[in-house]
Design an enzyme around this catalytic site. Structure first.
Site, short mmCIF file in Angstrom:
data_model
loop_
_atom_site.label_atom_id
_atom_site.label_comp_id
_atom_site.label_asym_id
_atom_site.label_seq_id
_atom_site.Cartn_x
_atom_site.Cartn_y
_atom_site.Cartn_z
N GLU A 1 0.93 -1.18 -0.09
CA GLU A 1 -0.09 0.08 -0.36
C GLU A 1 0.91 1.18 0.00
O GLU A 1 1.72 1.56 0.78
CB GLU A 1 -0.69 -0.48 1.23
CG GLU A 1 -1.74 1.10 1.52
CD GLU A 1 -2.87 0.83 1.47
OE1 GLU A 1 -3.37 -0.04 1.97
OE2 GLU A 1 -3.94 2.21 1.80
N ARG A 2 0.87 1.85 -0.81
CA ARG A 2 1.13 3.28 -1.48
C ARG A 2 2.87 3.00 -1.61
O ARG A 2 3.85 3.81 -0.81
CB ARG A 2 1.27 4.12 0.39
CG ARG A 2 -0.57 4.18 0.70
CD ARG A 2 -0.82 5.30 -0.49
NE ARG A 2 -2.32 5.44 -0.13
CZ ARG A 2 -3.76 5.44 -1.02
NH1 ARG A 2 -3.18 5.67 -1.91
NH2 ARG A 2 -4.54 5.24 -0.30
N LYS B 1 -4.28 0.00 13.73
CA LYS B 1 -5.26 0.88 13.14
C LYS B 1 -6.42 0.27 13.50
O LYS B 1 -6.69 -0.28 13.43
CB LYS B 1 -4.86 1.06 12.30
CG LYS B 1 -5.57 1.87 11.14
CD LYS B 1 -5.19 1.97 9.26
CE LYS B 1 -6.55 3.00 8.56
NZ LYS B 1 -5.97 2.83 7.75
N GLU C 1 -10.75 4.81 8.84
CA GLU C 1 -11.26 4.46 7.76
C GLU C 1 -11.50 2.89 7.01
O GLU C 1 -10.75 2.08 6.36
CB GLU C 1 -9.81 4.67 7.24
CG GLU C 1 -8.94 6.12 6.81
CD GLU C 1 -8.16 6.34 5.73
OE1 GLU C 1 -6.88 5.47 6.18
OE2 GLU C 1 -7.70 7.56 5.82
N ARG D 1 -2.03 3.59 17.40
CA ARG D 1 -2.53 4.40 16.01
C ARG D 1 -3.37 5.45 16.29
O ARG D 1 -4.24 5.42 16.87
CB ARG D 1 -2.56 4.26 14.37
CG ARG D 1 -1.21 3.82 14.17
CD ARG D 1 -1.54 3.60 12.30
NE ARG D 1 -1.25 4.44 11.57
CZ ARG D 1 -1.56 4.03 10.68
NH1 ARG D 1 -2.21 3.21 10.64
NH2 ARG D 1 -0.69 5.23 9.80
N ARG E 1 -12.49 16.80 10.32
CA ARG E 1 -11.82 15.86 10.64
C ARG E 1 -10.00 16.31 11.34
O ARG E 1 -9.88 15.36 12.42
CB ARG E 1 -11.20 15.18 9.28
CG ARG E 1 -10.04 14.31 9.34
CD ARG E 1 -9.70 13.77 7.83
NE ARG E 1 -8.43 12.83 8.34
CZ ARG E 1 -8.30 12.10 7.02
NH1 ARG E 1 -8.79 12.34 5.88
NH2 ARG E 1 -7.22 11.25 6.93
N LYS F 1 0.42 10.98 13.83
CA LYS F 1 0.98 11.57 12.46
C LYS F 1 1.45 13.00 12.91
O LYS F 1 0.79 13.55 13.39
CB LYS F 1 0.12 11.43 11.81
CG LYS F 1 -0.27 9.47 10.90
CD LYS F 1 -1.66 9.72 9.39
CE LYS F 1 -1.70 8.22 9.00
NZ LYS F 1 -1.88 8.34 7.65
N ASP G 1 -3.02 14.00 7.16
CA ASP G 1 -2.35 13.06 6.86
C ASP G 1 -1.35 13.41 5.64
O ASP G 1 -1.43 13.18 4.67
CB ASP G 1 -3.60 12.60 5.63
CG ASP G 1 -3.56 10.89 5.71
OD1 ASP G 1 -2.30 9.73 6.17
OD2 ASP G 1 -3.66 10.52 4.52
N GLU H 1 4.11 8.66 -0.47
CA GLU H 1 2.32 9.19 -0.65
C GLU H 1 2.16 10.39 -1.65
O GLU H 1 1.42 10.51 -2.88
CB GLU H 1 1.56 8.67 -0.42
CG GLU H 1 0.62 8.81 -0.26
CD GLU H 1 -1.11 7.64 0.32
OE1 GLU H 1 -0.04 8.06 2.14
OE2 GLU H 1 -2.05 8.22 0.42
N TRP I 1 -14.47 13.34 3.68
CA TRP I 1 -12.51 12.04 3.86
C TRP I 1 -12.78 13.66 4.59
O TRP I 1 -11.16 13.27 4.95
CB TRP I 1 -12.01 12.47 2.48
CG TRP I 1 -12.38 11.25 1.74
CD1 TRP I 1 -12.59 10.87 0.62
CD2 TRP I 1 -12.01 9.55 2.51
NE1 TRP I 1 -13.20 9.45 0.77
CE2 TRP I 1 -12.91 8.71 1.34
CE3 TRP I 1 -11.71 9.25 3.29
CZ2 TRP I 1 -12.26 7.25 1.63
CZ3 TRP I 1 -10.86 7.87 3.82
CH2 TRP I 1 -11.92 7.24 3.25
#
Ligand code: GCU
Length: 899
Positions: free
Chosen positions: A233-234, A353, A357, A390, A409, A433, A438, A466, A615
């Site tokens: 992923e990514r 996580k 999402e 996380r 968010r 993060k 993000d 990303e 989002w």
């Protein structure tokens, strides 16, 4: 502790003081923190060692390019390289043979058990000294086996004292780095070899301690049930080096090589599977496979970590629940954890996580996030493992932009975690993060760092690019990370820089540190691009010592990766240091986030996707104004999540820095920034400035031809040319989008006015047809041409009647969807100017896309083409697979202009 160096250190005495004076030895600033682990390098005090005659020795720093023998060394360095060795190439240094007499003849390894980090350190030292100096050293278990020869000893303090009773350790140890583990020996060795490889005797470090105990990478490799063939992923550097088809790979050579790179930076654990974890990771067969990965990591002191799927007890264990407080669930996780530790006794722990999402988590059962984290913490505790839980928790389904001005968010992490501080088990650290959203091109620091006082925290940084051009754009991210780590949150009005919070120093905590989302792959370059490796290097170096400068780390990396040619160092340093500001300029400015396509791929421009969906990466742009109002008085209240001093700064427009203006405030396009420009004019100018810098990367890199090997030169040249073209796509898309929204013209008259362009749809078409592109701003004049459904070839022709005869750069903007291998040809008066293919899937490792848009748009430029007034320009496109050889426009440019 660890590396005991004797004669090898002597060659540096001219810089570090008298031979046996341990007190005057340089103590690197890294050693100042009182920590319980970290390597020490010091001199063996054996009196019998020959004292070198320093006067006759070569200089301790490398000579300049002008020296004739150095040119010879350069020639030997330009051998093709594929990047696999990363920065651990151990390339010969100039005049290496002059050092031979002063190098030891043997390496004493105080633990000769194959696979122990000390044993690995010995082997690495032998390999390094052979590579750098061309001298072979034998490996022995005790110094008597070396006879009277000078030796270098590698081992732990305990092992050394055992063999040398009465041995005293330098007072350096009072700085608190008594090490009882073998990893320090290995770290010391790598550090020492790095110094030797750079020929930098004056920078000799005697001690070095890590700033924080947690220094992990997170590899988002997919362990799926099958059929995904090792996707990451990514990940933009090929397939997974760990998994294939839902199982652990048989051949884990690359995993071992990766551990070596990580160990050289002092990274002590790698979480091998995606945070969006698959429960099948925990089948008995896969646990056996994970143990094999741990086996190849272990010689490098890298521990294995695992991401967990919270619903595993139900999905895999066939329980009727995954409620973290249910006794069956607790038992299930304890059982799994015990099984894992049976196979991997030194497993580092877990990464989770949850409730994010679409991932399951404790809140599914109305339990708190602490209930969720503690479940794993208790299972890990008997084994000494830790859990990184996380903070990236948010619900992407419920945010409503239209109805709720206060929805945000960015508020989620503090809202979810603030009241839980103090409720976590001691072996839990919250992984945050660096910004509240993000990994965007610019975000303020996450305020959650200031809220967790009793609970350890880990800062999550993304090495994998990303939102930063996915390794097809050069973006050296360390300067941004430095801004984050150096940011002072002023908790309780006292200095509270992020690096001091995550190290544990600020709030007196033992745990804490760094997690880097790295996502390497099977590509020999690891990350898909040679220059992207500076980011992995810098992440590891910062996790060890966040006080280092971006430029300092970069230069080290360049020297280790490309050699000592000053020109190479200067050019790559300049380009890299320019790259993040340039990328920010040609993507999203003033704190608007990256403005990439948020719904697809996160690669090309698509500002329209920021808004109108749940989002939550909103810009709230309308025809008059733009920005998220995150003030307390009128907005989402996010600014109030910071400690008072910082909150007050962000609450007011006057005190908010321009580069975060639109993160915190909603203002008219005509609002004047501190620079005096209006917001909209800043957008236009920044996009022109940033893309202009990206154009210079190509000639800067070309100036290195012959100074580095052709293989790496060509690989990067292709990418930098791509970046130059794609930065123009970014520039025009974003400018076009906001011009269309605001209707405010560019004061400099550039936006929407491209005098050198000829639109493909305006040419004479045969086998091609006009196509309306969506989003509109990703095509010049909103249209391109695509081959008609039954055509095997399309042509677009025009007569160049308006240009004067002369030499021009001929640029063609087209779309490579990586869905097939379309071919394009450009002809002038039926003479071929160039032919190219839609092969980005091979060259920039980009995933395919069915869309003609900002992700697939790009440009090819033919330089210095002679063109006659009245010449006939013909473009020929041959579709392949589902790729209809799309063309947007052609530019006949005066040389050096990028329009
Ligand atoms: C981003 C990224 C996802 C990832 C997520 C995470 O949203 O696009 O692929 O899963 O971050 O960090 O969990």
């Amino acid at each position: 502790m660890s590396l005991l160096a004797s004669t090898v250190n002597d060659l540096r005495r001219s810089n570090v003081g008298p031979a046996n004076d341990k007190h005057s030895a340089t103590v690197h600033p890294e050693a100042r923190h009182n920590r319980t682990s970290g390597p020490v390098i010091y001199k063996d005090v054996r009196a019998s060692l020959p004292h070198p005659d320093l006067t006759s020795h070569p200089p301790s720093t490398l000579p300049t390019m002008r020296s004739p023998w150095f040119l010879a060394a350069v020639a030997s360095l330009v051998v093709a390289e594929d990047g696999l060795a990363g920065w651990l190439r151990y390339a010969p240094i100039p005049s290496a043979e002059c050092y031979h007499k002063r190098l030891p003849s043997a390496i004493v390894t105080l633990n000769s058990t194959v696979g122990s980090p000390v044993h690995t350190a010995g082997k690495e030292l032998a390999q390094g000294i052979e590579g750098i100096f061309g001298k072979n050293l034998k490996l022995v278990a005790t110094s008597d086996k070396a006879g009277s020869e000078p030796t270098v000893t590698v081992g732990t303090v305990a092992a050394f004292i055992d063999k040398n009773s009465g041995a005293k350790f330098p007072d350096l140890i009072e700085d608190g780095f008594h090490l009882n583990n073998e990893r320090g020996a290995l770290y010391g060795t790598f550090h020492y070899l790095s110094l030797l490889a750079r020929g930098n005797a004056s920078d000799f470090t005697l001690t070095s301690n890590p700033d924080a105990p947690i220094r992990w990478t997170n590899e988002w490799n997919n362990m799926a049930d099958g059929g995904t063939h090792g996707s990451v992923e990514r990940g933009y550097g090929g397939k997974s080096i760990f998994f294939w088809d839902g199982k652990i790979r048989d051949d884990l050579t690359r995993a071992g090589q990766y551990a070596r790179l990580l160990a050289s930076l002092g990274i002590n654990a790698a979480v091998v599977n995606n945070v969006n974890a698959n429960a099948s990771t925990l089948t008995p067969a896969n646990m056996d496979g994970l143990a094999r990965i741990a086996d190849v990591f272990r010689p490098y002191g890298v521990q294995l970590g695992l991401s967990l799927n919270f619903a595993s007890p139900q999905v895999l264990g066939e329980l009727d629940t995954f409620d973290p407080l249910d006794a069956k669930v607790v038992k299930w996780w304890h059982g799994i954890t015990d099984e894992l530790y049976k196979r991997i006794p030194d497993m580092a722990g877990y990464l989770v996580k949850a409730n994010s999402e679409g991932q399951p988590g404790p809140m599914t059962y109305n339990r708190t996030l602490a209930d969720g984290a503690n479940l794993f913490a208790r299972a890990l505790k008997p084994h000494g493992g830790i859990i990184l839980f996380r903070a990236f928790v948010y619900d992407h389904r419920t945010l409503n932009q239209t109805l709720d001005w206060k929805a945000d968010r960015a508020n989620a992490a503090v809202n979810y975690f603030d009241h839980l501080d103090g409720q976590f088990e001691p072996n839990v650290a919250i992984q945050i993060k660096h910004g509240p959203i993000d990994f965007q091109v610019r975000e303020p620091v996450s305020p959650l760092f200031a809220h967790l006082v009793k609970t350890p925290s880990v800062v999550e940084l993304q090495v994998s690019q990303e939102y930063f051009g996915q390794q097809a754009h050069l973006v050296y991210i360390a300067p941004m990370w430095k801004e984050v780590l150096d940011f002072d949150l002023r908790v309780d009005g006292k200095p509270s820089v992020v690096s001091d919070i995550v190290s544990g120093r600020r709030f007196g905590r033992k745990l804490g540190g760094y997690a880097g989302v790295s996502n390497v792959g099977t590509n020999t370059t690891w990350l898909g691009s040679h220059l992207a490796m500076s980011n992995l290097y810098a992440f590891g170096r910062l996790a060890w010592n966040p006080k280092q400068t971006s430029e300092g780390m970069l230069k080290e990396w360049i020297q280790l990766t490309f050699g000592h040619d000053q020109k190479v160092i200067d050019v790559i340093t300049k380009m890299s240091m320019q790259s993040w500001p340039a990328y920010e300029n040609y993507s999203g400015n003033l704190g608007l986030q990256t403005l990439t396509d948020l719904l697809l791929g996160h690669f090309g421009p698509n500002p329209g996707t920021s808004d109108g969906n749940p989002w939550g990466c909103w810009t709230r742009a309308d025809e008059d104004s733009i920005g998220m109002d995150r003030t307390v008085w009128n907005g989402t209240g996010f600014a109030g999540q910071y400690p008072a001093e910082v909150a007050a700064r962000y609450e007011r427009i006057e005190t908010t820095p321009d580069n975060l203006l639109l993160w915190f405030h909603h203002v008219p396009y005509t609002h004047r920034l501190k620079s005096g420009k209006t917001v909209i004019q800043h957008f236009y100018d920044a996009h022109y400035d940033g893309s202009a810098v990206a154009q210079t990367f190509v000639p800067q890199w070309q100036s290195l031809k012959g100074h580095i090997d052709d293989e790496r030169y060509e690989h990067m040249l292709f990418r930098l040319k791509f970046q130059a073209g794609h930065s123009l796509v970014w520039r025009d898309s974003i400018n076009q989008f906001y011009f269309n929204k605001s209707s405010i013209p560019d004061e400099a008259g550039r936006v929407g006015n491209h005098p050198y362009r000829i639109e493909a749809e305006d040419m004479e078409l045969d086998g091609y047809q006009s196509y309306r592109v969506s989003p509109f701003e990703t095509a010049s004049k909103f249209h391109c041409v695509v081959t008609s459904s039954n055509s095997t070839q399309g042509t677009a022709s025009t007569t160049l009647s308006k240009i004067e005869t002369g030499t021009y750069d001929l640029a063609v903007n087209y779309y490579d969807m990586a869905l097939g291998n379309s071919t394009w040809e450009a002809y002038l008066d039926d003479k071929l100017v160039g032919r190219w293919h839609g092969d980005f899937e091979y060259h920039v490792g980009r995933a395919s896309s069915p869309y003609i848009d900002g992700q697939t748009a790009t440009r090819i430029t033919f330089k210095g083409v002679s063109i006659r007034k009245g010449s006939k320009l013909k473009l020929v496109g041959k579709p392949d697979g589902k790729e209809p050889a799309p063309i947007d426009y052609v530019s006949i440019l005066p040389e050096g202009i990028a329009d």
